[in-house]
Design an enzyme around this catalytic site. Sequence first.
Site, mmCIF file in Angstrom:
data_model
loop_
_atom_site.group_PDB
_atom_site.id
_atom_site.type_symbol
_atom_site.label_atom_id
_atom_site.label_comp_id
_atom_site.label_asym_id
_atom_site.label_seq_id
_atom_site.Cartn_x
_atom_site.Cartn_y
_atom_site.Cartn_z
ATOM 1 N N ARG A 114 18.140 40.484 -45.976
ATOM 2 C CA ARG A 114 19.022 40.400 -44.798
ATOM 3 C C ARG A 114 20.332 41.062 -45.194
ATOM 4 O O ARG A 114 21.021 40.585 -46.101
ATOM 5 C CB ARG A 114 19.242 38.940 -44.394
ATOM 6 C CG ARG A 114 20.367 38.769 -43.392
ATOM 7 C CD ARG A 114 20.363 37.442 -42.699
ATOM 8 N NE ARG A 114 19.283 37.392 -41.732
ATOM 9 C CZ ARG A 114 19.177 36.468 -40.770
ATOM 10 N NH1 ARG A 114 20.098 35.522 -40.648
ATOM 11 N NH2 ARG A 114 18.175 36.498 -39.922
ATOM 12 N N HIS A 141 15.716 43.896 -36.283
ATOM 13 C CA HIS A 141 15.286 42.559 -36.703
ATOM 14 C C HIS A 141 13.777 42.463 -36.406
ATOM 15 O O HIS A 141 13.347 41.731 -35.512
ATOM 16 C CB HIS A 141 16.083 41.494 -35.933
ATOM 17 C CG HIS A 141 16.062 40.133 -36.546
ATOM 18 N ND1 HIS A 141 15.348 39.834 -37.697
ATOM 19 C CD2 HIS A 141 16.654 38.962 -36.175
ATOM 20 C CE1 HIS A 141 15.517 38.560 -37.993
ATOM 21 N NE2 HIS A 141 16.295 38.010 -37.096
ATOM 22 N N GLN A 144 11.841 39.113 -36.157
ATOM 23 C CA GLN A 144 12.143 38.396 -34.918
ATOM 24 C C GLN A 144 11.271 38.933 -33.791
ATOM 25 O O GLN A 144 10.689 38.166 -33.016
ATOM 26 C CB GLN A 144 13.636 38.566 -34.566
ATOM 27 C CG GLN A 144 14.044 37.810 -33.332
ATOM 28 C CD GLN A 144 13.882 36.308 -33.504
ATOM 29 O OE1 GLN A 144 14.370 35.726 -34.461
ATOM 30 N NE2 GLN A 144 13.191 35.657 -32.587
ATOM 31 N N ASP A 232 20.757 36.907 -26.542
ATOM 32 C CA ASP A 232 21.211 36.703 -27.923
ATOM 33 C C ASP A 232 22.732 36.551 -27.866
ATOM 34 O O ASP A 232 23.355 36.806 -26.819
ATOM 35 C CB ASP A 232 20.792 37.914 -28.775
ATOM 36 C CG ASP A 232 21.131 37.764 -30.258
ATOM 37 O OD1 ASP A 232 21.424 36.630 -30.708
ATOM 38 O OD2 ASP A 232 21.129 38.785 -30.975
ATOM 39 N N CYS A 272 16.651 34.293 -29.755
ATOM 40 C CA CYS A 272 16.275 34.343 -31.176
ATOM 41 C C CYS A 272 16.894 33.205 -31.973
ATOM 42 O O CYS A 272 16.384 32.845 -33.026
ATOM 43 C CB CYS A 272 16.679 35.685 -31.767
ATOM 44 S SG CYS A 272 18.440 36.025 -31.641
ATOM 45 N N ARG A 300 8.251 32.473 -35.841
ATOM 46 C CA ARG A 300 8.735 33.305 -36.953
ATOM 47 C C ARG A 300 7.837 33.107 -38.160
ATOM 48 O O ARG A 300 7.426 34.064 -38.824
ATOM 49 C CB ARG A 300 10.183 32.928 -37.317
ATOM 50 C CG ARG A 300 11.247 33.390 -36.334
ATOM 51 C CD ARG A 300 11.411 34.908 -36.336
ATOM 52 N NE ARG A 300 11.752 35.425 -37.658
ATOM 53 C CZ ARG A 300 12.995 35.475 -38.157
ATOM 54 N NH1 ARG A 300 14.007 35.090 -37.409
ATOM 55 N NH2 ARG A 300 13.234 35.957 -39.356
HETATM 56 N N1 CP Z 1 16.754 34.274 -35.543
HETATM 57 C C1 CP Z 1 17.139 34.307 -36.820
HETATM 58 O O1 CP Z 1 16.960 35.283 -37.531
HETATM 59 O O2 CP Z 1 17.731 33.152 -37.258
HETATM 60 P P1 CP Z 1 18.536 32.960 -38.606
HETATM 61 O O3 CP Z 1 19.762 33.825 -38.524
HETATM 62 O O4 CP Z 1 18.869 31.503 -38.670
HETATM 63 O O5 CP Z 1 17.660 33.388 -39.759
HETATM 64 N N1 NVA Z 2 22.208 39.587 -33.262
HETATM 65 C C1 NVA Z 2 22.328 38.444 -34.128
HETATM 66 C C2 NVA Z 2 20.985 37.887 -34.454
HETATM 67 C C3 NVA Z 2 20.990 36.664 -35.316
HETATM 68 C C4 NVA Z 2 19.616 36.184 -35.671
HETATM 69 C C5 NVA Z 2 23.081 38.836 -35.381
HETATM 70 O O1 NVA Z 2 22.836 39.931 -35.908
HETATM 71 O O2 NVA Z 2 23.919 38.056 -35.833
#
Ligand code: CP
Ligand code: NVA
Length: 313
Positions: A114, A141, A144, A232, A272, A300
Site C-alpha cells: 500500500r 485499488h 477493492q 468513497d 469501499c 475483500r
Molecule cells: N477499503 C480499504 O482498502 O480499507 P482499508 O483502508 O481499511 O484497508
Molecule cells: N480513496 C480512498 C480509499 C481508501 C480505501 C483512499 O485512497 O484513501
Amino acid sequence: MQEQEGAPSPISGGSCLTLAEFGPAEIWLILDEALRLKGLQKAGAPFQPLRGKTLAMIFQKPSNRTRVSFEVGMYQLGGHALPLSPQEIQMGRREATTDIAKTLARFADAIMARVFGHHEVEELAEAAGVPVINGLSDLHHPCQALADLLTIREELGSLEGAKVTYVGDGNNVAHSLALGCALTGAHLTIAHPEGHASDAGIIKLAGELGAAPTLTQDPREGVANAQVVYTDVWASMGQEAEAGERREKFAPYQVNEELMGYAAPGAIFLHCLPAHRGEEVTNEVIDGPQSRVFDQAENRMHAQKALLYLLLG
Ligand code: CP
Ligand code: NVA
C-alpha cells in the site's frame, strides 16, 4: 481439502497492480475461485494450498480491511503474512525501493504493498521477481475492485449489463471500478464534481478493455435507474489538507435517501470503507436496508484469497 493438482493457473507468477494485466477470462477465473473459496470457508472445509508460503505486506498508509483480510486470508490458505509498517520499511528513504523488493523477495513468496505513488508498486514489481499485489496506490485499488465485482455479481446475479453508478471523487477506487466494469461488461457511470474527474488515461484504458464509463457532473442524472450506487471519501489518504475545501464542493454529491430515490427500485449501496459518515454518505443510507458495505468488506478476503491462490499456485 488438499489443493488441486495440475497445471499452474494462467496468472501464476504474475502481479496485480491495476487489473489491466488481466483479460476478462482471468477476471472471471478470479471471481469464480473467490466464490468457490468463500463456499469452502462458509462450510468449514479447510483449503490450505499455500502451506509454507509467506506474503510480505508493506504499508505506507493506515489500513483496516486490507491488512486484516490479507493476513486472515493467508492464514486460512495455510500460509503466513508479515505486515511491515512505514516506520520499519521507510520506502525510498531508508533504502531504495528496488533494494527493498529484491530483499523481501528472498524471504517472501509475494509482496503486497500500500503506497502513495503508483510508480512505487511498479518499481517493486519490476525488481522483485515475485508476484506484487497493489494494496492501494494513488491511482488504483485493484483488490477493492475485485471485491466490488464479487459483491455486485452475488447481489445482482450477473455483472454483464449491470448498471453501476459511482458518485464522488474520480479517485483510485473509481479507477479500479472502471477497469473492473470494463472487463466484465458492467455499465459504469461516474458522477463527479468539476475538477475531480478520473484520470483521462485510465478512462481511455477502460474503453480499450471493454467500455469507458459514462461521465457526468449531475449526481441525480448519474444515479437515475442505477442498480448499484457506490461512493468513497471525498478526500483520500494523503489529501487531508484539502478536506475542508472539498467538503463544500462535494456536498451535492452526498449519497443520502433523496439521491438514492433516483436509483432503480431495490438498488444496493456500496462503499469501499472507511466511510466519513455525514459527508459522502448519511447514516440512513449506510445503515439502511439497501447497504451491502459489510458484505463488500468481507468479500475483500474471499477475492484476495482467490488472487493469492492463483498467483502463487
Ligand atoms: N477499503 C480499504 O482498502 O480499507 P482499508 O483502508 O481499511 O484497508
Ligand atoms: N480513496 C480512498 C480509499 C481508501 C480505501 C483512499 O485512497 O484513501
